[in-house]
Write a protein that holds these residues in place. Structure first.
Motif, PDB file in Angstrom:
ATOM      1  N   MET A   1      36.174  40.824  31.413  1.00 58.44           N
ATOM      2  CA  MET A   1      36.763  40.000  32.538  1.00 58.44           C
ATOM      3  C   MET A   1      37.230  38.835  32.213  1.00 58.44           C
ATOM      4  SD  MET A   1      34.530  41.231  35.838  1.00 58.44           S
ATOM      5  CE  MET A   1      35.944  41.551  36.847  1.00 58.44           C
TER       6      MET A   1
ATOM      7  N   PHE B   1      39.465  35.275  33.870  1.00 55.04           N
ATOM      8  CA  PHE B   1      39.992  34.761  35.154  1.00 55.04           C
ATOM      9  C   PHE B   1      40.634  33.435  34.833  1.00 55.04           C
ATOM     10  CE2 PHE B   1      37.336  37.412  37.483  1.00 55.04           C
ATOM     11  CZ  PHE B   1      36.152  37.657  36.778  1.00 55.04           C
TER      12      PHE B   1
ATOM     13  N   TYR C   1      41.771  29.969  36.865  1.00 57.95           N
ATOM     14  CA  TYR C   1      41.593  29.022  38.186  1.00 57.95           C
ATOM     15  C   TYR C   1      42.532  27.900  37.740  1.00 57.95           C
ATOM     16  CZ  TYR C   1      37.140  31.285  39.380  1.00 57.95           C
ATOM     17  OH  TYR C   1      36.112  32.142  39.606  1.00 57.95           O
TER      18      TYR C   1
ATOM     19  N   GLN D   1      42.635  23.680  39.150  1.00 56.84           N
ATOM     20  CA  GLN D   1      41.715  22.663  39.974  1.00 56.84           C
ATOM     21  C   GLN D   1      43.026  21.462  40.002  1.00 56.84           C
ATOM     22  OE1 GLN D   1      38.596  21.108  37.300  1.00 56.84           O
ATOM     23  NE2 GLN D   1      37.741  20.097  39.432  1.00 56.84           N
TER      24      GLN D   1
ATOM     25  N   LEU E   1      38.049  24.220  42.535  1.00 47.01           N
ATOM     26  CA  LEU E   1      38.715  25.279  41.535  1.00 47.01           C
ATOM     27  C   LEU E   1      39.052  26.328  42.544  1.00 47.01           C
ATOM     28  CD1 LEU E   1      36.072  23.878  39.826  1.00 47.01           C
ATOM     29  CD2 LEU E   1      37.011  25.415  38.243  1.00 47.01           C
TER      30      LEU E   1
ATOM     31  N   LEU F   1      40.662  30.304  42.340  1.00 43.66           N
ATOM     32  CA  LEU F   1      40.905  31.382  41.473  1.00 43.66           C
ATOM     33  C   LEU F   1      42.368  31.640  41.695  1.00 43.66           C
ATOM     34  CD1 LEU F   1      39.897  33.654  39.453  1.00 43.66           C
ATOM     35  CD2 LEU F   1      39.341  34.947  41.446  1.00 43.66           C
TER      36      LEU F   1
ATOM     37  N   GLU G   1      44.989  36.479  43.656  1.00 48.68           N
ATOM     38  CA  GLU G   1      44.474  36.173  44.789  1.00 48.68           C
ATOM     39  C   GLU G   1      45.769  35.831  45.881  1.00 48.68           C
ATOM     40  OE1 GLU G   1      41.237  36.520  45.387  1.00 48.68           O
ATOM     41  OE2 GLU G   1      41.326  37.608  43.402  1.00 48.68           O
TER      42      GLU G   1
ATOM     43  N   LEU H   1      42.369  26.341  34.257  1.00 41.83           N
ATOM     44  CA  LEU H   1      40.926  26.656  33.535  1.00 41.83           C
ATOM     45  C   LEU H   1      41.085  28.163  33.094  1.00 41.83           C
ATOM     46  CD1 LEU H   1      39.193  24.327  35.599  1.00 41.83           C
ATOM     47  CD2 LEU H   1      38.976  24.140  33.467  1.00 41.83           C
TER      48      LEU H   1
ATOM     49  N   ILE I   1      33.779  36.019  31.833  1.00 41.25           N
ATOM     50  CA  ILE I   1      31.986  36.516  32.112  1.00 41.25           C
ATOM     51  C   ILE I   1      31.555  36.965  30.826  1.00 41.25           C
ATOM     52  CG2 ILE I   1      30.466  37.843  33.228  1.00 41.25           C
ATOM     53  CD1 ILE I   1      32.269  37.893  35.590  1.00 41.25           C
TER      54      ILE I   1
ATOM     55  N   GLU J   1      26.002  37.897  32.428  1.00 44.42           N
ATOM     56  CA  GLU J   1      26.780  38.075  33.516  1.00 44.42           C
ATOM     57  C   GLU J   1      27.194  36.439  33.947  1.00 44.42           C
ATOM     58  OE1 GLU J   1      27.774  41.520  33.376  1.00 44.42           O
ATOM     59  OE2 GLU J   1      28.357  40.651  35.326  1.00 44.42           O
ATOM     60  N   LYS J   2      27.196  35.343  33.147  1.00 44.63           N
ATOM     61  CA  LYS J   2      27.417  34.093  33.516  1.00 44.63           C
ATOM     62  C   LYS J   2      28.771  33.899  33.381  1.00 44.63           C
ATOM     63  CE  LYS J   2      22.638  32.862  32.551  1.00 44.63           C
ATOM     64  NZ  LYS J   2      21.927  31.716  31.787  1.00 44.63           N
ATOM     65  N   LEU J   3      29.514  33.021  34.131  1.00 45.39           N
ATOM     66  CA  LEU J   3      30.807  32.639  34.017  1.00 45.39           C
ATOM     67  C   LEU J   3      30.862  31.345  33.320  1.00 45.39           C
ATOM     68  CD1 LEU J   3      33.728  33.424  35.197  1.00 45.39           C
ATOM     69  CD2 LEU J   3      33.445  31.765  36.731  1.00 45.39           C
TER      70      LEU J   3
ATOM     71  N   PHE K   1      33.687  28.556  31.083  1.00 46.33           N
ATOM     72  CA  PHE K   1      34.875  27.958  31.203  1.00 46.33           C
ATOM     73  C   PHE K   1      35.398  27.167  30.016  1.00 46.33           C
ATOM     74  CE2 PHE K   1      36.237  28.235  35.802  1.00 46.33           C
ATOM     75  CZ  PHE K   1      35.016  28.303  36.294  1.00 46.33           C
ATOM     76  N   GLY K   2      36.798  27.478  29.917  1.00 42.24           N
ATOM     77  CA  GLY K   2      37.197  26.721  28.660  1.00 42.24           C
ATOM     78  C   GLY K   2      37.397  25.130  29.086  1.00 42.24           C
ATOM     79  N   SER K   3      37.911  24.284  28.440  1.00 40.78           N
ATOM     80  CA  SER K   3      38.005  22.731  28.747  1.00 40.78           C
ATOM     81  C   SER K   3      39.050  22.632  29.552  1.00 40.78           C
ATOM     82  CB  SER K   3      38.154  22.113  27.444  1.00 40.78           C
ATOM     83  OG  SER K   3      36.961  22.090  26.824  1.00 40.78           O
TER      84      SER K   3
ATOM     85  N   TYR L   1      27.774  24.644  39.327  1.00 41.52           N
ATOM     86  CA  TYR L   1      28.379  24.008  37.848  1.00 41.52           C
ATOM     87  C   TYR L   1      28.341  22.418  37.499  1.00 41.52           C
ATOM     88  CZ  TYR L   1      29.861  28.677  36.763  1.00 41.52           C
ATOM     89  OH  TYR L   1      29.898  29.994  36.737  1.00 41.52           O
TER      90      TYR L   1
ATOM     91  N   GLY M   1      35.743  21.650  31.192  1.00 41.80           N
ATOM     92  CA  GLY M   1      35.698  22.437  31.956  1.00 41.80           C
ATOM     93  C   GLY M   1      34.026  22.465  32.889  1.00 41.80           C
ATOM     94  N   PRO M   2      34.137  23.149  33.963  1.00 43.48           N
ATOM     95  CA  PRO M   2      32.752  23.088  34.453  1.00 43.48           C
ATOM     96  C   PRO M   2      31.695  24.047  33.757  1.00 43.48           C
ATOM     97  CG  PRO M   2      34.480  23.740  36.134  1.00 43.48           C
ATOM     98  CD  PRO M   2      35.078  23.880  34.692  1.00 43.48           C
TER      99      PRO M   2
ATOM    100  N   ALA N   1      29.425  36.837  38.842  1.00 36.31           N
ATOM    101  CA  ALA N   1      30.211  35.544  38.739  1.00 36.31           C
ATOM    102  C   ALA N   1      31.785  35.779  38.851  1.00 36.31           C
ATOM    103  CB  ALA N   1      29.944  35.024  37.548  1.00 36.31           C
TER     104      ALA N   1
END
Lengths: 113, 113
Positions: free
Chosen positions: A31, A33, A35, A37, A43, A45, A58, A92, A96, A100-102, A104-106, B36, B43-44, B98
């Protein structure tokens, strides 16, 4: 954890042009995603990038404006098309990863003039 | 209703004090609640997360308190340090993962000496 590289880190673009943002992950992930911001805001989605099929968008986001590619399990691109100043935001990529943690890139800071 | 309401918008705490950030939600289908931390230009990053089957979770100086009946959850940062100065976002999702997080509006925390 997952290490996510996003390119470019920032860009300044002219109204009416398009920008493609790349997201590379150091491991295969199911997965991914994207986002957005907006300045000083939370943020939101945009879409889920699915490998081998079309992205799932979305409410309020459409494929013509934000086309997404997901050619394999480690890479995705987001294009911001026909840009206007309202598209100025941080974009962003996230995945996952383990447990199961999300992650993020910078982010890509986009300014549209 | 998909909103997650976060307060306060900004917070100033002295070094060594306790920082408390609150979030409330309406959608009872939410079953995963992460926090976060975001530094400028980054990123977060996931701090801590909780699921509704527990009322409290602690990791180091960070604690989530969860009140299912009130549909509220909060982040407590004990012994706050200047390095904790950042923007904090609460979030929520359904399906216990997530995927497709709905984020709060963020709290800018400043820890002073």
């Amino acid at each position: 954890s997952a290490v996510i590289s996003q390119k470019p880190s920032r860009d300044i673009c002219q109204r009416g042009t398009s920008l493609t943002i790349q997201c590379q992950v150091d491991s295969q992930v199911t997965m991914m995603f994207w986002y957005r911001q907006q300045p000083g805001q939370s943020l939101t989605l945009i879409a889920t990038a699915n490998q081998g099929s079309e992205a799932t968008y979305e409410s309020g986001f459409v494929i013509d404006k934000f086309p997404i590619s997901r050619p394999n399990l480690t890479f995705s691109t987001l294009t911001v098309s026909n840009m206007s100043p309202e598209d100025s935001s941080i974009y962003l990529c996230s995945v996952i990863g383990g447990n199961e943690k999300l992650f993020f890139g910078s982010g890509t800071q986009l300014s549209v003039l | 209703q998909q909103q997650v309401k976060q307060s306060p918008q900004s917070l100033i705490v002295q070094k060594g004090g306790i920082s408390i950030i609150n979030c409330a939600y309406e959608n009872t289908a939410f079953d995963y609640f992460p926090w976060y931390q975001q530094f400028p230009g980054k990123g977060p990053a996931l701090l801590i997360a909780i699921r509704p089957d527990v009322s409290e979770k602690k990791e180091g100086r960070f604690t989530i308190s969860f009140n299912k009946s009130a549909k509220q959850f909060s982040l407590h940062i004990m012994d706050s340090q200047p390095g904790d100065s950042a923007t904090y976002f609460c979030a929520a999702s359904m399906s216990g993962t997530a995927s497709k997080l709905t984020f709060g509006t963020g709290t800018r925390l400043q820890v002073t000496l």
